[in-house]
Design a protein around this motif. Structure first.
Motif, mmCIF file in Angstrom:
data_model
loop_
_atom_site.group_PDB
_atom_site.id
_atom_site.type_symbol
_atom_site.label_atom_id
_atom_site.label_comp_id
_atom_site.label_asym_id
_atom_site.label_seq_id
_atom_site.Cartn_x
_atom_site.Cartn_y
_atom_site.Cartn_z
ATOM 1 N N TYR A 141 14.821 8.227 23.654
ATOM 2 C CA TYR A 141 15.564 7.200 22.915
ATOM 3 C C TYR A 141 15.733 7.621 21.465
ATOM 4 O O TYR A 141 14.984 8.462 20.962
ATOM 5 C CB TYR A 141 14.837 5.849 22.988
ATOM 6 C CG TYR A 141 13.447 5.862 22.398
ATOM 7 C CD1 TYR A 141 12.342 6.151 23.192
ATOM 8 C CD2 TYR A 141 13.234 5.605 21.042
ATOM 9 C CE1 TYR A 141 11.066 6.174 22.659
ATOM 10 C CE2 TYR A 141 11.966 5.621 20.500
ATOM 11 C CZ TYR A 141 10.875 5.909 21.312
ATOM 12 O OH TYR A 141 9.620 5.937 20.771
ATOM 13 N N THR A 170 20.016 4.295 21.325
ATOM 14 C CA THR A 170 20.574 4.918 22.535
ATOM 15 C C THR A 170 19.442 5.405 23.434
ATOM 16 O O THR A 170 18.351 5.720 22.960
ATOM 17 C CB THR A 170 21.467 6.128 22.189
ATOM 18 O OG1 THR A 170 20.718 7.045 21.383
ATOM 19 C CG2 THR A 170 22.731 5.700 21.476
ATOM 20 N N LYS A 172 18.785 8.250 26.692
ATOM 21 C CA LYS A 172 19.360 9.433 27.339
ATOM 22 C C LYS A 172 18.508 9.787 28.554
ATOM 23 O O LYS A 172 17.291 9.626 28.531
ATOM 24 C CB LYS A 172 19.336 10.605 26.336
ATOM 25 C CG LYS A 172 20.030 11.865 26.823
ATOM 26 C CD LYS A 172 21.496 11.828 26.482
ATOM 27 C CE LYS A 172 22.180 13.147 26.790
ATOM 28 N NZ LYS A 172 23.628 13.085 26.574
ATOM 29 N N SER A 191 23.603 9.273 23.991
ATOM 30 C CA SER A 191 23.549 8.268 25.065
ATOM 31 C C SER A 191 24.001 8.917 26.369
ATOM 32 O O SER A 191 24.769 9.877 26.358
ATOM 33 C CB SER A 191 24.489 7.101 24.723
ATOM 34 O OG SER A 191 24.753 6.299 25.862
ATOM 35 N N VAL A 195 26.416 2.120 29.283
ATOM 36 C CA VAL A 195 25.465 1.266 28.562
ATOM 37 C C VAL A 195 25.479 -0.170 29.071
ATOM 38 O O VAL A 195 24.840 -1.047 28.483
ATOM 39 C CB VAL A 195 25.685 1.296 27.034
ATOM 40 C CG1 VAL A 195 25.230 2.635 26.457
ATOM 41 C CG2 VAL A 195 27.129 1.018 26.665
#
Ligand SMILES: [Zn+2]
Length: 239
Positions: A141, A170, A172, A191, A195
């Motif tokens: 993150y 974000t 990942k 990211s 989302v």
């Protein structure tokens, strides 16, 4: 013998097995929201997302959350919690609620909760934060990322939402189910891209909104609209 005496035993059997069916609510009835927190600190501005006068919101942090049957008391559960494992009775109450076709809105770090519960991850939420490497992949993150969010699916949750800017955390390298229906994408390279998505459960209405780390998101107009529309859709107040 009247019709009720014929139907009642069958209805009772269905109710005992599956819980009372979801009956259409009158628009005048408040949306009954259970808001579950615990396991992660958060800004007080978060609670401003839930001040809709048409909602009746109960906040129940862990460890009290899910200790009772939820089906008669709530239309939708909103999760902003981060507890990795629930005990069996709590799992049962949450599972009964989902299987009865009610609504779930999971926000932000709730994708880090229940990660050791395959049914929840694969059949309900459709996503999981990987705390440990899986096939060489592990989630990470990053805070405070300015990013542009674009809706990618026409849906009641994204209705009236155009592309918008937000400053938010974000994630990942999450595991995301191929059955998740993606609603929103981020343009930030830190990211994964998706989302927000709809979970794969065939009866429950499940929305995951990854945005929402702190007040930057909680006070963002587009984010506020997304949360409101997610709650209404999951509670079957929007089609
Ligand atoms: Zn966060």
């Amino acid at each position: 013998m009247n019709i009720l005496s014929i139907l009642l035993p069958g209805l009772l059997a269905v109710a005992i097995h599956f819980g009372w069916p979801v009956l259409p609510a009158s628009p005048a009835d408040p949306v009954r929201v259970l808001l579950v927190t615990g396991g992660h600190e958060h800004d007080v501005e978060f609670y401003r997302l839930f001040q809709d006068p048409a909602w009746r919101v109960t906040v129940d942090p862990h460890p009290a959350a899910f200790t009772r049957d939820l089906r008669q008391r709530f239309d939708v559960v909103v999760l902003y919690d981060m507890v990795r494992t629930l005990d069996e009775p709590r799992q049962r109450h949450l599972r009964d609620f989902v299987e009865s076709g009610r609504g779930v809105v999971a926000l932000h770090h709730a994708v880090c909760a229940n990660v050791d519960w395959p049914w929840w991850v694969e059949e309900v939420l459709g996503g999981r934060y990987l705390f440990e490497p899986v096939d060489g992949r592990q989630s990470s993150y990053l805070h405070d990322r300015p990013q542009r969010i674009t809706p990618v699916l026409d849906h009641p949750v994204t209705k009236g939402i155009g592309p918008f800017q937000i400053v938010d955390e974000t994630y990942k390298n999450l595991w995301i189910s191929p059955r998740a229906r993606v609603l929103l994408r981020s343009d930030d390279p830190t990211s994964d891209g998706p989302v927000a998505w709809l979970g794969p459960h065939p009866r429950a209405r499940v929305v995951y909104l990854q945005l929402g780390h702190d007040r930057h998101a909680h006070l963002n107009e587009a984010y506020r609209q997304l949360v409101a529309q997610s709650v209404r859709w999951a509670a079957r107040r929007a089609e």
